[in-house]
Design a protein around this motif. Structure first.
Motif, PDB file in Angstrom:
ATOM      1  N   UNK A  77      -7.579  16.247  14.570  1.00 59.35           N
ATOM      2  CA  UNK A  77      -8.276  15.365  13.625  1.00 59.35           C
ATOM      3  C   UNK A  77      -6.986  14.771  12.914  1.00 59.35           C
ATOM      4  N   UNK A  78      -7.236  13.595  12.685  1.00 54.22           N
ATOM      5  CA  UNK A  78      -6.339  13.118  11.497  1.00 54.22           C
ATOM      6  C   UNK A  78      -7.126  12.406  10.348  1.00 54.22           C
ATOM      7  N   UNK A  79      -6.621  12.467   9.135  1.00 54.28           N
ATOM      8  CA  UNK A  79      -7.375  11.807   8.083  1.00 54.28           C
ATOM      9  C   UNK A  79      -6.044  11.085   7.208  1.00 54.28           C
ATOM     10  N   UNK A  80      -6.551   9.570   7.105  1.00 59.19           N
ATOM     11  CA  UNK A  80      -5.241   8.698   6.694  1.00 59.19           C
ATOM     12  C   UNK A  80      -5.964   8.167   5.651  1.00 59.19           C
ATOM     13  N   UNK A  81      -5.595   8.122   4.306  1.00 61.56           N
ATOM     14  CA  UNK A  81      -5.806   7.482   3.226  1.00 61.56           C
ATOM     15  C   UNK A  81      -4.890   6.331   2.880  1.00 61.56           C
ATOM     16  N   UNK A  84       0.645  -1.105  -0.139  1.00 61.35           N
ATOM     17  CA  UNK A  84       0.047   0.066   0.123  1.00 61.35           C
ATOM     18  C   UNK A  84       0.847   1.372  -0.041  1.00 61.35           C
ATOM     19  N   UNK A  85       0.043   2.363  -0.769  1.00 59.17           N
ATOM     20  CA  UNK A  85       0.820   3.882  -0.410  1.00 59.17           C
ATOM     21  C   UNK A  85      -0.340   4.383   0.571  1.00 59.17           C
ATOM     22  N   UNK A  86       0.374   5.511   1.104  1.00 58.39           N
ATOM     23  CA  UNK A  86      -0.681   6.351   1.912  1.00 58.39           C
ATOM     24  C   UNK A  86      -0.195   7.703   2.046  1.00 58.39           C
ATOM     25  N   UNK A  87      -1.170   8.484   2.712  1.00 54.59           N
ATOM     26  CA  UNK A  87      -0.708   9.703   3.113  1.00 54.59           C
ATOM     27  C   UNK A  87      -1.674  10.375   4.456  1.00 54.59           C
TER      28      UNK A  87
END
Length: 546
Positions: free
Chosen positions: A295-299, A200-203
């Motif tokens: 808040x955190x947003x992780x895709x 996987x890749x992520x940000x």
């Protein structure tokens, strides 16, 4: 519209070697791939899964990696399980002992992650490379956001316009171009589950509450300088730094001398203060703890491929993960809470988390955790409670995390770390307190390129024939080269995960293996499983010495 490129795609060789095995170059063939020049939106679908009330895995917080056979030699456990000097940080889990032995409940001794042992060779063979390219060039994030906005959704809507475009959704300092106040940061992926070579890749993006973005002197309302300063204070707080650099800000915007020179002016460095600035000046700084409301947003995404076959972050997302710190607990309160957690484990109590409906699961330590995952047709849906429980294993009580998080403590320090994730040119910095590159050390300690020691491409690329690490070669590479896969492996791992999506059996595991895992227990016999000797147990810090 699409663009066509030609690729030498050794299909049979890929399937055999990308995830274990061997093959021959004679199996190769020319294959022309066409790359879309725009992104189609995925179809919409059911937003919520059916909750049957039945639970397959009551110990879903125990991840598949915990069942790895360490053979009294290898130690993939150090990145999660650590014990630190009492009082040095508010994480009091102190679970380094789990590096040594397999300590499971009666239910946990059985490995419920049966997808590890599934042979997907035939299923993967039926998916063409072109099908993969077309799939990962599809935008399922925008479809999710549109559904959340128009349907009876009562939880958070983690929207960033054009987030499927990755870096193009942000400016050079990481601020979202849509004015949503989400800020992307550059960080080093955690060994090794989030290395692209393992699937996987992520940000990750962070957002502070409105008060942290507003000035309270020389005017009122939104102030980018104030927000930037508070983000830097947050970084110094979480990484426990005395000072840190930041993009240029004017202290007159928040009327606070942050660099300690006795005057207000343009600064590029701050000394960590006792409180945040602007309208958040009444919020105290507590080392290694986030303020309430962060808040955190992780895709989590597939492995992207550009036309030149370089690895990138694609539009299609496997998961969208969101965390909100709804309650701030002081270090003394956390000490008591960690103590209760340990006692529950001693008593043999199974994990239990309170569901907050569309807001996700409450981890019991002040955080709400919400996740969306692909449905069989590729649209993103809310995770079931059991699927979300899988996430809780890492975001509750393991010793290495800082306030239940991974990525932000690993942010590239200071100004250079504000901006969308970019592994190219990133140096293999050591873990805090160490001198040897973290990836180099990980390869040595684990004896392979993932927890299961089944990434043959990593072994062939970075190890010598005698199974020692080729240190000279590793030292000459940047992080991008070290942890991204070949195009062939990327295509294969994407195909393997696509089969899991089609089966919708995430409760059996999400690891994109093609052939059955070998170095993993299907069941652990605590009487016969070896204990890792003291000389193979290691101290490790999630932070990095950039």
């Amino acid at each position: 519209m699409k663009r066509a490129v030609s690729i030498i795609s050794p299909i049979v060789f890929v399937l055999a070697t990308a995830c274990g095995g061997s093959g021959s170059d004679s199996d190769s063939q020319n294959q022309a791939l066409t790359f879309p020049t725009s992104y189609e939106k995925s179809v919409a679908g059911n937003l919520r899964p059916e909750e049957t009330g039945l639970v397959y895995n009551l110990e879903a917080i125990v991840p598949p990696q915990c069942y790895t056979k360490h053979e009294a030699t290898y130690n993939p456990c150090l990145t999660c399980h650590q014990t630190y000097t009492f009082g040095s940080r508010p994480n009091y889990m102190n679970d380094k002992a789990l590096q040594a032995e397999y300590s499971f409940s009666e239910i946990g001794v059985s490995n419920h992650w049966q997808n590890l042992f599934e042979d997907r060779f035939e299923a993967v063979s039926r998916i063409s490379d072109q099908e993969v390219i077309d799939y990962i060039y599809t935008d399922n994030y925008s479809t999710l956001i549109e559904q959340l906005q128009r349907e009876s959704w009562e939880g958070p809507i983690p929207v960033i316009q054009d987030l499927h475009l990755g870096a193009d959704a942000f400016d050079e300092q990481g601020f979202a171009l849509d004015g949503s106040h989400w800020v992307a940061f550059n960080y080093k992926p955690l060994p090794s589950t989030f290395w692209p070579t393992n699937g996987s890749t992520d940000d990750v993006m962070v957002r502070l509450p409105a008060a942290f973005r507003e000035q309270r002197c020389n005017g009122s309302g939104y102030s980018r300088d104030t927000y930037t300063a508070n983000l830097a204070i947050l970084e110094a707080t979480i990484q426990d730094l005395e000072q840190v650099s930041l993009p240029s800000v004017d202290e007159n915007s928040f009327c606070t001398d942050l660099n300690g020179d006795g005057q207000l002016g343009i600064i590029n460095e701050i000394i960590r203060p006792d409180a945040y600035v602007g309208n958040a000046s009444d919020v105290s700084v507590t080392p290694m703890l986030y303020p309430e409301g962060v808040e955190f947003l992780h895709t989590v995404r597939y492995i992207g491929l550009d036309e030149d076959m370089s690895i990138t972050i694609p539009a299609r997302m496997k998961e969208v993960r969101y965390m909100l710190k709804h309650t701030f607990y002081t270090p003394p309160e956390l000490l008591s809470m960690y103590g209760n957690e340990k006692q529950e484990k001693i008593d043999g109590n199974l994990p239990n988390f309170v569901s907050r409906g569309d807001n996700g699961l409450d981890n019991g330590f002040g955080w709400l955790v919400l996740g969306f995952i692909e449905a069989a047709d590729g649209h993103l849906r809310k995770q079931s409670e059991e699927e979300t429980t899988f996430c809780m294993g890492c975001h509750t009580t393991i010793g290495s995390t800082i306030d239940q998080t991974f990525a932000f403590p690993r942010k590239v320090t200071g100004t250079a770390g504000w901006g969308y994730i970019n592994l190219r040119g990133m140096v293999d910095s050591p873990s805090a307190g160490e001198t040897e590159g973290e990836i180099l050390n990980y390869l040595k300690v684990v004896g392979g390129g993932n927890e299961f020691r089944e990434n043959e491409e990593i072994i062939e690329k970075w190890f010598n024939e005698d199974n020692t690490v080729n240190e000279e070669k590793v030292l000459a590479a940047d992080v991008y080269e070290l942890i991204t896969p070949s195009p062939q492996r990327a295509l294969t791992l994407n195909k393997a995960y696509m089969t899991i999506v089609r089966d919708q059996d995430f409760i059996h595991g999400r690891d994109a293996n093609v052939t059955p895992a070998v170095n993993v227990y299907e069941a652990v016999d605590s009487d016969s499983a070896p204990v890792l000797p003291p000389e193979r147990q290691y101290d490790w810090d999630i932070r990095l010495a950039w």
